[in-house]
Design an enzyme around this catalytic site. Structure first.
Site, PDB file in Angstrom:
ATOM      1  N   ALA A   1      -2.293   2.309  -4.591  1.00  0.00           N
ATOM      2  CA  ALA A   1      -1.883   3.707  -4.570  1.00  0.00           C
ATOM      3  C   ALA A   1      -1.858   4.198  -3.115  1.00  0.00           C
ATOM      4  CB  ALA A   1      -2.822   4.540  -5.439  1.00  0.00           C
TER       5      ALA A   1
ATOM      6  N   VAL B   1       0.861  -1.176   0.000  1.00  0.00           N
ATOM      7  CA  VAL B   1       0.000   0.000   0.000  1.00  0.00           C
ATOM      8  C   VAL B   1       0.899   1.228   0.000  1.00  0.00           C
ATOM      9  CG1 VAL B   1      -1.814   1.261   1.232  1.00  0.00           C
ATOM     10  CG2 VAL B   1      -1.753  -1.244   1.326  1.00  0.00           C
ATOM     11  N   CYS B   2       0.548   2.214  -0.797  1.00  0.00           N
ATOM     12  CA  CYS B   2       1.257   3.486  -0.807  1.00  0.00           C
ATOM     13  C   CYS B   2       2.732   3.238  -1.150  1.00  0.00           C
ATOM     14  CB  CYS B   2       1.044   4.175   0.543  1.00  0.00           C
ATOM     15  SG  CYS B   2       1.530   5.894   0.658  1.00  0.00           S
ATOM     16  N   THR B   3       3.629   3.831  -0.408  1.00  0.00           N
ATOM     17  CA  THR B   3       5.056   3.717  -0.724  1.00  0.00           C
ATOM     18  C   THR B   3       5.682   2.401  -0.281  1.00  0.00           C
ATOM     19  OG1 THR B   3       5.599   4.954   1.284  1.00  0.00           O
ATOM     20  CG2 THR B   3       5.435   6.212  -0.784  1.00  0.00           C
TER      21      THR B   3
ATOM     22  N   THR C   1       1.770   3.472  -6.719  1.00  0.00           N
ATOM     23  CA  THR C   1       2.159   3.931  -5.394  1.00  0.00           C
ATOM     24  C   THR C   1       1.464   5.261  -5.132  1.00  0.00           C
ATOM     25  OG1 THR C   1       4.058   4.254  -3.907  1.00  0.00           O
ATOM     26  CG2 THR C   1       4.241   5.218  -6.108  1.00  0.00           C
TER      27      THR C   1
END
Length: 193
Positions: free
Chosen positions: A156, A104-106, A124
């Site tokens: 993202a 998730v995310c970075t 991301t």
């Protein structure tokens, strides 16, 4: 099915707690589906997340045992993991052992830095799309909420982890179960502003 949600210093709270909510709701409310969800970290000591929330992992990496699915959050703490061969080795070993790798995310930056995203599409947080492209041979998908490429699923930024986790319920069980979980957590992705 054993689903591990990673915790580490600087992990973005919603990037792990959002998927946790979805997956733990599934596990607790449909026990016949035989799903176990747990948090894992390097230590059982408190972990301070990106916005200051302190969390305690259920287990350590050394004690975790077999993991079917890994949810790896993002947050400012991922930057310190770039170039960390100990973390790279752990992630590569999990992937080689058949663990479904999700970020998730970075968290996807750490996957890319470990080589797990080479030749794959991924996404991301919008603010880190350029860095994701620099960390390997990644086909960056800037407009996707999540990207499922078989053995690796990336989401993202932050709240997109909820969507990804619902997708995991659908993929690992059924679309009907995912709708039931979504209804239970009363997740309505139509924002008020």
């Amino acid at each position: 099915m054993r689903i591990a949600v990673a915790l580490f210093e600087g992990a973005e709270e919603l990037a792990w707690a959002g998927p946790w909510e979805v997956l733990a709701a599934w596990a607790r409310n449909w026990p016949d589906d035989n799903v176990e969800v747990f948090t894992v970290a390097d230590t059982r000591e408190p972990v301070t997340c990106a916005k200051g929330l302190r969390a305690l992992a259920d287990t350590t990496w050394d004690e975790a045992g077999h993991v079917d699915v890994l949810v790896y959050p993002g947050g400012r703490g991922t930057r310190a993991q770039l170039g960390d061969e100990r973390i790279h080795t752990r992630l590569r070993e999990l992937a080689a052992g058949g663990t479904l790798m999700t970020s998730v995310c970075t968290g996807s930056l750490v996957f890319a830095d470990s080589g797990l995203l080479d030749g794959r599409p991924a996404t991301t947080h919008w603010g880190s799309l350029d860095l994701l492209a620099e960390l390997g041979d990644v086909a960056v998908r800037p407009d996707e909420r999540f990207v499922d490429d078989g053995e690796v699923v990336t989401a993202a930024g932050v709240s997109a982890g909820i969507d990804m986790a619902l997708h995991l319920v659908s993929r690992l069980h059924s679309a009907e179960r995912a709708r039931e979980v979504r209804r239970y957590i009363q997740y309505d992705p139509d924002p008020p502003v």
